[in-house]
Design an enzyme around this catalytic site. Sequence first.
Site, PDB file in Angstrom:
ATOM      1  N   TYR A 140       9.774 -49.562 106.094  1.00 15.89           N
ATOM      2  CA  TYR A 140       8.766 -48.660 105.468  1.00 15.89           C
ATOM      3  C   TYR A 140       9.479 -47.692 104.477  1.00 15.89           C
ATOM      4  O   TYR A 140       8.980 -47.457 103.289  1.00 15.89           O
ATOM      5  CB  TYR A 140       8.080 -47.906 106.549  1.00 15.89           C
ATOM      6  CG  TYR A 140       7.316 -46.597 105.904  1.00 15.89           C
ATOM      7  CD1 TYR A 140       6.140 -46.644 105.482  1.00 15.89           C
ATOM      8  CD2 TYR A 140       7.735 -45.419 105.945  1.00 15.89           C
ATOM      9  CE1 TYR A 140       5.293 -45.814 104.912  1.00 15.89           C
ATOM     10  CE2 TYR A 140       6.938 -44.324 105.586  1.00 15.89           C
ATOM     11  CZ  TYR A 140       5.434 -44.545 104.758  1.00 15.89           C
ATOM     12  OH  TYR A 140       4.901 -43.607 104.363  1.00 15.89           O
ATOM     13  N   SER A 189       9.215 -38.771 102.720  1.00 19.45           N
ATOM     14  CA  SER A 189      10.473 -38.327 102.963  1.00 19.45           C
ATOM     15  C   SER A 189      11.181 -39.120 103.653  1.00 19.45           C
ATOM     16  O   SER A 189      12.561 -39.024 103.759  1.00 19.45           O
ATOM     17  CB  SER A 189      10.203 -37.073 104.138  1.00 19.45           C
ATOM     18  OG  SER A 189       9.385 -37.457 105.214  1.00 19.45           O
ATOM     19  N   ILE A 237      -5.513 -38.559 104.468  1.00 21.43           N
ATOM     20  CA  ILE A 237      -5.250 -37.605 103.483  1.00 21.43           C
ATOM     21  C   ILE A 237      -6.094 -38.115 102.161  1.00 21.43           C
ATOM     22  O   ILE A 237      -6.804 -37.112 101.838  1.00 21.43           O
ATOM     23  CB  ILE A 237      -3.658 -37.872 102.911  1.00 21.43           C
ATOM     24  CG1 ILE A 237      -2.852 -37.375 104.051  1.00 21.43           C
ATOM     25  CG2 ILE A 237      -3.293 -37.202 101.599  1.00 21.43           C
ATOM     26  CD1 ILE A 237      -1.351 -37.750 103.609  1.00 21.43           C
TER      27      ILE A 237
END
Length: 327
Positions: free
Chosen positions: A150, A127, A18
């Site tokens: 995580y 998310s 990204i």
Amino acid sequence: MNQIKDKTILVTGGAGFIGSNLCEHLLEYNNKVVCLDNFATGRVQNIQHLLNHSNFTLIVGDIRNLSDCHKAVMGVEYVLHQAALGSVPRSINDPITSNDVNVSGFLNMLVAARDAKVKKFVYAASSSTYGDSEALPKIEDKIGKPLSPYAITKYVNELYADIFQKSYGLNCIGLRYFNVFGRKQDPNGAYAAVIPKFVMQLMKHESPIINGDGNYSRDFTYIDNVIQMNVLALLTENPEAMNTVYNTAFGDRTTLNDLMASLKKYLSKYDEKIASVEVIYGPNRNGDIPHSLASIDKAKKMLGYNPQYSMQQGLEQAVAWYWENLQ
């Protein structure tokens, strides 16, 4: 879409999937871009073509080192914090390193950004923060308990960002990424994301393994939609749009079985044998949520978000890129 121009912007993790796409995009609009990366998961080839660009500066450093963070933010107006150790399984196998990078490293970056008086700190949230909440679609202010180390690290990031705004006035915006995919996403390694991994296996005529029965679903989000969200977060001047989190997604969900069918369809244009590659079904993966679907109403309303690529449109472009670059 409005663009951010003529600014100085730090992208942490700027050699990653990204981050490198963000660096490339920002340079197109005459921004000065500083990239901080330790190349733990970032790759030199992602930014090789940028190294001689007059507006691009690479700092090889680690967000776990506060002095590297201070060096990276010198003279910077905005931070796009993408550096993190991704992957739920990686965090289950090695929670300490995930915490060091994603929590301690994040805190270092907040401190450095505060000290440098940067105008805005936009960071990659996740998310995975929705955890065991079964509500669909996912709405920003309703989360469940995290299901992995995580997920805990990414939720802690949101808590720290909120406190830094309240305590020090640092403007922060978190972008909860939903299953981002696209060009430059690494298909190799134990923790490779599902789409590039499947593409690579299909191109080699190897049977991909789907965890579970293939009916788990995800809100797969093409990289260009993510770039749009980062730019909009940088641009917003609205105080009400700041110091909060936004779902960064398309707002649609696709099962793994449907994903596999689409990948075979698009790849078969290049190699018709791919259509007949068998798929293997394995056990469900520890820490995985069954379904993920984002509401993007808040981002539309507060930031003017308007995702340009559906999952299918993005997939067709991603497959073309993979075919060209991974042979």
